[in-house]
Motif scaffolding. Structure first.
Motif, PDB file in Angstrom:
ATOM      1  N   LYS A 227      -4.043  -2.890 -10.320  1.00  0.00           N
ATOM      2  CA  LYS A 227      -3.979  -2.437  -9.384  1.00  0.00           C
ATOM      3  C   LYS A 227      -5.381  -1.911  -9.812  1.00  0.00           C
ATOM      4  CE  LYS A 227      -2.294  -1.846  -6.102  1.00  0.00           C
ATOM      5  NZ  LYS A 227      -1.625  -2.705  -5.219  1.00  0.00           N
TER       6      LYS A 227
ATOM      7  N   ARG B 173      -4.883   4.772  -3.959  1.00  0.00           N
ATOM      8  CA  ARG B 173      -3.807   3.487  -3.496  1.00  0.00           C
ATOM      9  C   ARG B 173      -2.456   3.992  -4.561  1.00  0.00           C
ATOM     10  NH1 ARG B 173      -7.482   1.883  -1.726  1.00  0.00           N
ATOM     11  NH2 ARG B 173      -8.932   0.398  -2.079  1.00  0.00           N
TER      12      ARG B 173
ATOM     13  N   MET C  42       1.382   2.683  -4.988  1.00  0.00           N
ATOM     14  CA  MET C  42       2.456   2.032  -5.728  1.00  0.00           C
ATOM     15  C   MET C  42       4.136   2.411  -5.934  1.00  0.00           C
ATOM     16  SD  MET C  42       0.196   0.072  -8.771  1.00  0.00           S
ATOM     17  CE  MET C  42       0.990  -1.756  -9.414  1.00  0.00           C
TER      18      MET C  42
END
Length: 642
Positions: free
Chosen positions: A627, A596, A598
């Motif tokens: 997250k 992921r 950010m």
């Protein structure tokens, strides 16, 4: 409320139309009240004070004579537009300036039809005004109609190449266009360059001269009393043969210089220009930054930008911090390095104080260059210095470096010249809002072959990165750092030269790794502490380099963890995108790693407290924690049970 000024005339003005019936004497009093209201409002909000105070009379005169919003008044940079906002229906909100949900500190088209063109960077007003003028003549339509186009541009902004490009085009087209040169002998820092010297010579010491035949018809623009009286003409206008030669060469009729604080000069000249001008006109107006407020007039920068302050004494209410600012850490480190290496020099574009280079200028003035508001020139000038064997540090805010991107590509990167870019105001900057956010530099620099791009996690890391940049001669190198104070870590006595492309592990853990670039590292560590209380122990790493990536560390983190999350204070296409590309190229994502990224959202975030802005961007500790839980498929309730 007791500190609010008494403003009986201003209380009657809700839009500029309310000024139309006022006498000249009333307009003079209105200007006094507008100045008092501006001081009162900014004392409560903080913001750009001096520039607005310098154009109070000009603002009143423009709105009294022209018919905005049909006539388009375009304020260059627009940090001088607070008085304009007060007169154009926003007085009831003026004490929300630069606050979340409040008025922007700059002109903004979405905020008011009276803000004809949004601004915050300099030297765009003449181009935009010329566009309006041509649109008018081509039959363009706006909701308010299209009348005159008036650009108000400061002497500092006039030094930028774009302003002259626009004037050259305007002179060629010959359209009716009005440019007001607001000459206060100061932009943010004292002005530099040949243009500044030229303007100074127009009025320094010598009395105004009478018009001569070489004025090329400009006398006909004067009101009849001035045509008849040579004495009054002396007070109003300077001979075009002396003052306007440069501007006339560009195709403009030149009027001035005139006293921008004297309504007896401003009003008749502006009225005559409105009624008689047929082509491009330049009106040279002399003003004083901070006019009418003693603390601002005494300040070295004319009271350019202030925190909240006591309107009586001018004393600012600044918060105190034990940590040094990132800007000062850069400036002090550079001076230390310059003492050891005579090849080190520094370049800035009209922001010596804002970038911390006033220290370098004080110690080594022959090696410190303020080129004025000319970022393109600053970059290529730095490239020339590097080609000549110097070690230049080009210190420019992230948002302003965007203006020199073509030069970064062609004049620096392609030639692999070792220019060191010190990128201040990286990330979200608070009250200045979207126009000044440092959102894009990692993305646009990391895409350039041969570039090294670093981001400091704290003030100690910044010191190391300045030293690293000074020692790097293999090509261009950049390091970014935010506005404001550091996090309070102990500063090393001197910077350590970092190994290019090598990050560091800050906290060892398991299951998930958080890889941070820049000052979100502190938030990542807070998130890790919160997660540990929930039974999850993430690894936290500081990438240090967006380019070249630390491939070894990243691939090791990917191999040892279920999930990898990158965090950065930049836009999509930056650090996280490069990490994702590496993981894809190495086939790591095919093996089940949960990745992921950010980063700043795909929107422009309006002004607010920086902490709130990062909440909006979902880049604070709580967001990182959430997250991690999401990528691991753990709810907060389950984590508590664990």
């Amino acid at each position: 409320m007791t500190n609010r000024p008494d403003t009986p005339l201003l209380d009657r003005v809700h839009t500029p139309a309310d000024m139309k019936g006022m006498s000249d004497a009333e307009l003079r009093r209105l200007a006094d009240e507008l100045r008092a209201e501006t001081i009162s409002a900014v004392s409560e909000t903080g913001g750009h004070l001096g520039a607005g105070l310098g154009v109070v009379e000009l603002t009143v005169a423009l709105h009294a004579i022209w018919d905005a919003p049909r006539d388009k008044i375009i304020w260059d940079v627009s940090h001088q537009a607070y008085p304009h906002k007060i007169l154009t229906g926003r007085r009831d909100r003026i004490r929300t300036l630069r606050q979340q949900g409040g008025l922007s500190g700059f002109t903004k088209r979405a905020e008011s039809p009276y803000d004809a063109f949004g601004a915050a960077h300099s030297s765009t007003s003449i181009s935009a005004a010329l566009g309006y003028a041509v649109a008018r003549d081509l039959g363009g339509v706006t909701d308010e109609g299209l009348g005159d186009a008036i650009a108000v541009i400061g002497d500092g902004a006039m030094s930028a190449g774009m302003a002259f490009e626009a004037m050259n085009h305007a002179g060629h087209l010959g359209k009716r266009l009005i440019v007001i040169l607001n000459d206060n002998e100061m932009s943010i820092a004292p002005p530099v360059g040949a243009l500044s010297s030229y303007l100074s010579k127009l009025y320094a010491g010598a009395p105004f001269q009478e018009f001569k035949a070489a004025a090329k018809g400009a006398v006909s623009l004067l009101p009849s009393p001035f045509q008849e009286g040579a004495k009054r003409a002396k007070e109003i206008l300077k001979s075009v043969t002396v003052g306007g030669t440069m501007f006339e060469a560009l195709g403009f009729s030149y009027v001035g210089p005139i006293d921008g604080h004297d309504m007896d000069q401003l009003l008749p000249v502006l009225r005559t220009v409105k009624s008689r001008a047929s082509g491009p006109m330049l009106i040279h107006v002399i003003t004083k930054k901070g006019k009418g407020y003693a603390p601002a007039e005494r300040a070295a920068d004319g009271g350019h930008a202030t925190a909240k302050f006591d309107p009586v004494t001018g004393e600012q209410k600044k918060s105190k911090s034990n940590a040094p600012s990132y800007t000062n850490v850069f400036g002090e480190t550079l001076v230390d390095l310059a003492a050891e290496d005579k090849r080190i020099c520094a370049v800035t574009a009209a922001m010596p104080d804002g970038t911390g280079l006033q220290m370098m200028a004080g110690r080594y003035p022959s090696r410190c260059f303020d080129v004025g508001i000319a970022e393109q020139h600053a970059v290529t000038f730095s490239a020339g210095l590097a080609a000549g064997g110097m070690r230049p540090f080009c210190a420019i805010y992230s948002t302003f470096l965007q203006r020199g991107f073509d030069q970064v590509v062609h004049d620096v990167a392609i030639q692999r010249l070792p220019v060191r870019f010190a990128i201040d105001r990286a990330g979200l900057v608070g009250a200045d809002g979207a126009t000044h956010a440092g959102s894009f530099d990692v993305a646009y620099l990391s895409n350039l072959p041969g570039f090294v791009v670093m981001a400091a996690a704290d003030e100690a890391e910044l010191r190391h990165m300045v030293a690293t940049a000074a020692a790097h001669d293999e090509g261009p190198i950049a390091f970014r750092y935010p506005r404001g104070e550091g996090v309070g870590v102990t500063l090393p006595a001197q910077g350590e030269v970092l190994e290019i492309g090598k990050g560091r592990i800050v906290r060892e853990g398991a299951r998930v790794a958080i890889l941070s670039l820049g000052t979100r590292l502190a938030e990542a560590e807070k998130a890790a502490e919160a997660l540990e209380a929930r039974g999850i122990t993430p690894t936290v790493a500081d990438a240090r380099f967006a380019k070249p990536l630390d491939r070894e560390m990243i691939l090791d983190l990917a191999a040892r963890h279920e999930a990898l999350i990158t965090v950065e204070e930049g836009a999509i296409g930056g650090f996280g995108s490069h990490v994702a590309q590496l993981l894809a190229d190495e086939g790591v994502l095919d093996k089940g790693l949960k990745f992921r990224s950010m980063f700043l959202p795909d929107t422009f975030i309006d002004q607010a407290d920086p902490r709130v802005m990062y909440d909006i961007a979902a880049l604070n500790a709580d967001d990182i924690e959430a997250k991690v839980l999401d990528v691991l498929g753990v709810t907060r309730l389950d984590a508590k049970k664990a």
